[in-house]
Motif scaffolding. Structure first.
Motif, PDB file in Angstrom:
ATOM      1  N   UNK A 164      58.891   6.821  39.123  1.00 18.30           N
ATOM      2  CA  UNK A 164      57.548   7.094  38.634  1.00 18.30           C
ATOM      3  C   UNK A 164      57.347   8.598  38.484  1.00 18.30           C
ATOM      4  N   UNK A 165      56.540   8.993  37.505  1.00 16.50           N
ATOM      5  CA  UNK A 165      56.170  10.400  37.350  1.00 16.50           C
ATOM      6  C   UNK A 165      54.820  10.469  36.666  1.00 16.50           C
ATOM      7  N   UNK A 166      54.159  11.610  36.797  1.00 18.18           N
ATOM      8  CA  UNK A 166      52.843  11.801  36.212  1.00 18.18           C
ATOM      9  C   UNK A 166      52.942  12.892  35.161  1.00 18.18           C
ATOM     10  N   UNK A 167      52.323  12.678  33.995  1.00 22.48           N
ATOM     11  CA  UNK A 167      52.310  13.678  32.935  1.00 22.48           C
ATOM     12  C   UNK A 167      51.249  14.719  33.261  1.00 22.48           C
ATOM     13  N   UNK A 168      51.671  15.990  33.329  1.00 25.13           N
ATOM     14  CA  UNK A 168      50.776  17.097  33.639  1.00 25.13           C
ATOM     15  C   UNK A 168      50.264  17.740  32.349  1.00 25.13           C
ATOM     16  N   UNK A 169      51.153  17.865  31.358  1.00 24.86           N
ATOM     17  CA  UNK A 169      50.799  18.532  30.104  1.00 24.86           C
ATOM     18  C   UNK A 169      51.659  17.967  28.978  1.00 24.86           C
ATOM     19  N   UNK A 170      51.073  17.835  27.779  1.00 28.71           N
ATOM     20  CA  UNK A 170      51.809  17.380  26.590  1.00 28.71           C
ATOM     21  C   UNK A 170      51.478  18.299  25.436  1.00 28.71           C
ATOM     22  N   UNK A 171      52.482  18.598  24.623  1.00 33.10           N
ATOM     23  CA  UNK A 171      52.231  19.369  23.402  1.00 33.10           C
ATOM     24  C   UNK A 171      53.295  19.048  22.369  1.00 33.10           C
ATOM     25  N   UNK A 172      52.895  19.196  21.105  1.00 30.48           N
ATOM     26  CA  UNK A 172      53.826  18.950  20.001  1.00 30.48           C
ATOM     27  C   UNK A 172      54.750  20.141  19.831  1.00 30.48           C
ATOM     28  N   UNK A 173      55.994  19.864  19.472  1.00 31.35           N
ATOM     29  CA  UNK A 173      56.968  20.905  19.143  1.00 31.35           C
ATOM     30  C   UNK A 173      57.674  20.518  17.850  1.00 31.35           C
ATOM     31  N   UNK A 213      55.331  17.934  30.280  1.00 27.39           N
ATOM     32  CA  UNK A 213      55.573  18.493  31.605  1.00 27.39           C
ATOM     33  C   UNK A 213      55.167  17.400  32.580  1.00 27.39           C
ATOM     34  N   UNK A 214      56.068  17.031  33.484  1.00 29.85           N
ATOM     35  CA  UNK A 214      55.830  15.914  34.401  1.00 29.85           C
ATOM     36  C   UNK A 214      55.947  16.359  35.858  1.00 29.85           C
ATOM     37  N   UNK A 215      55.307  15.595  36.711  1.00 28.87           N
ATOM     38  CA  UNK A 215      55.344  15.859  38.148  1.00 28.87           C
ATOM     39  C   UNK A 215      55.727  14.575  38.869  1.00 28.87           C
ATOM     40  N   UNK A 251      56.684  11.585  44.416  1.00 33.21           N
ATOM     41  CA  UNK A 251      57.528  11.406  45.613  1.00 33.21           C
ATOM     42  C   UNK A 251      57.959  12.754  46.208  1.00 33.21           C
ATOM     43  N   UNK A 252      58.609  13.612  45.379  1.00 33.97           N
ATOM     44  CA  UNK A 252      59.138  14.881  45.912  1.00 33.97           C
ATOM     45  C   UNK A 252      58.277  16.084  45.518  1.00 33.97           C
ATOM     46  N   UNK A 253      57.324  15.889  44.579  1.00 26.56           N
ATOM     47  CA  UNK A 253      56.420  16.956  44.182  1.00 26.56           C
ATOM     48  C   UNK A 253      56.994  17.951  43.187  1.00 26.56           C
ATOM     49  N   UNK A 254      58.243  17.775  42.779  1.00 29.98           N
ATOM     50  CA  UNK A 254      58.854  18.717  41.843  1.00 29.98           C
ATOM     51  C   UNK A 254      58.434  18.393  40.418  1.00 29.98           C
ATOM     52  N   UNK A 255      58.518  19.418  39.560  1.00 30.92           N
ATOM     53  CA  UNK A 255      58.137  19.261  38.151  1.00 30.92           C
ATOM     54  C   UNK A 255      59.361  19.331  37.266  1.00 30.92           C
ATOM     55  N   UNK A 256      59.280  18.631  36.129  1.00 29.20           N
ATOM     56  CA  UNK A 256      60.361  18.657  35.142  1.00 29.20           C
ATOM     57  C   UNK A 256      59.783  18.424  33.757  1.00 29.20           C
ATOM     58  N   UNK A 257      60.571  18.742  32.755  1.00 22.21           N
ATOM     59  CA  UNK A 257      60.124  18.652  31.368  1.00 22.21           C
ATOM     60  C   UNK A 257      60.940  17.602  30.625  1.00 22.21           C
ATOM     61  N   UNK A 258      60.257  16.825  29.791  1.00 27.65           N
ATOM     62  CA  UNK A 258      60.949  15.888  28.908  1.00 27.65           C
ATOM     63  C   UNK A 258      60.542  16.198  27.472  1.00 27.65           C
ATOM     64  N   UNK A 259      61.413  15.843  26.545  1.00 27.23           N
ATOM     65  CA  UNK A 259      61.119  15.986  25.124  1.00 27.23           C
ATOM     66  C   UNK A 259      61.314  14.615  24.499  1.00 27.23           C
ATOM     67  N   UNK A 260      60.265  14.128  23.868  1.00 27.17           N
ATOM     68  CA  UNK A 260      60.316  12.816  23.224  1.00 27.17           C
ATOM     69  C   UNK A 260      60.342  13.010  21.720  1.00 27.17           C
ATOM     70  N   UNK A 261      61.252  12.303  21.088  1.00 31.02           N
ATOM     71  CA  UNK A 261      61.446  12.462  19.659  1.00 31.02           C
ATOM     72  C   UNK A 261      61.605  11.084  19.028  1.00 31.02           C
TER      73      UNK A 261
END
Length: 157
Positions: A10-19, A28-30, A33-43
């Motif tokens: 599971x993760x929570x979306x913190x921010x979304x923007x078009x590229x 940008x996701x959080x 469970x561990x509190x760390x953040x990571x980025x995904x790119x959906x295309x």
């Protein structure tokens, strides 16, 4: 979306923007469970359905390779080929269809190629449209001349 650090599902979306001019979404996701953040790119995947029925992802590089053969010996640079491939992809994506027949890709190439180099256009069209006689070339050349005389808007601008 699975967390790449703790593998939590599971993760929570913190921010979304078009590229890439709206072609992809950066999120940008959080991880709760561990509190760390990571980025995904959906295309959105754009698929080409070949005559044989096989489906493969659209490739700008395949467009460039095909057009490069038609432009062999012509004063066309790599930047122009890359721009043509981008126009073709933009045209195809504008249809809003996820799967497009390879025939439609060829049609999307013809217009920008005609504007880029008329000789390369004739070479590509002769293969793509399976010209079988001199008359086919003559008709295409007559069409090119009428477009050039009338302008891109057609007669009666």
């Amino acid at each position: 979306m699975r967390c790449p650090f703790c593998r939590n599902s599971d993760s929570r979306v913190v921010d979304s923007r078009e590229v890439d001019e709206g072609q992809a979404i950066r999120r940008r996701r959080s991880c709760p469970q561990c509190g760390r953040r990571f980025t995904t790119v959906e295309e959105a995947v754009l698929a080409v359905v070949k005559r044989s029925g096989v489906t493969e992802p659209f490739s700008r590089e395949k467009v460039v390779r095909g057009v490069r053969r038609a432009c062999q010996g012509r004063p066309v640079d790599e930047d122009a080929l890359a721009q043509l491939a981008a126009k073709v992809e933009e045209t195809i994506r504008a249809t809003g269809v996820a799967e497009i027949p390879s025939h439609e890709v060829g049609l999307a190439i013809l217009g920008p190629l005609r504007d880029l180099d008329e000789v390369a256009y004739l070479r590509f069209a002769s293969v793509y449209r399976s010209f079988s006689s001199v008359e086919d070339f003559e008709k295409e050349i007559a069409d090119l001349r009428s477009v050039r005389v009338a302008g891109p808007e057609g007669p009666g601008e």
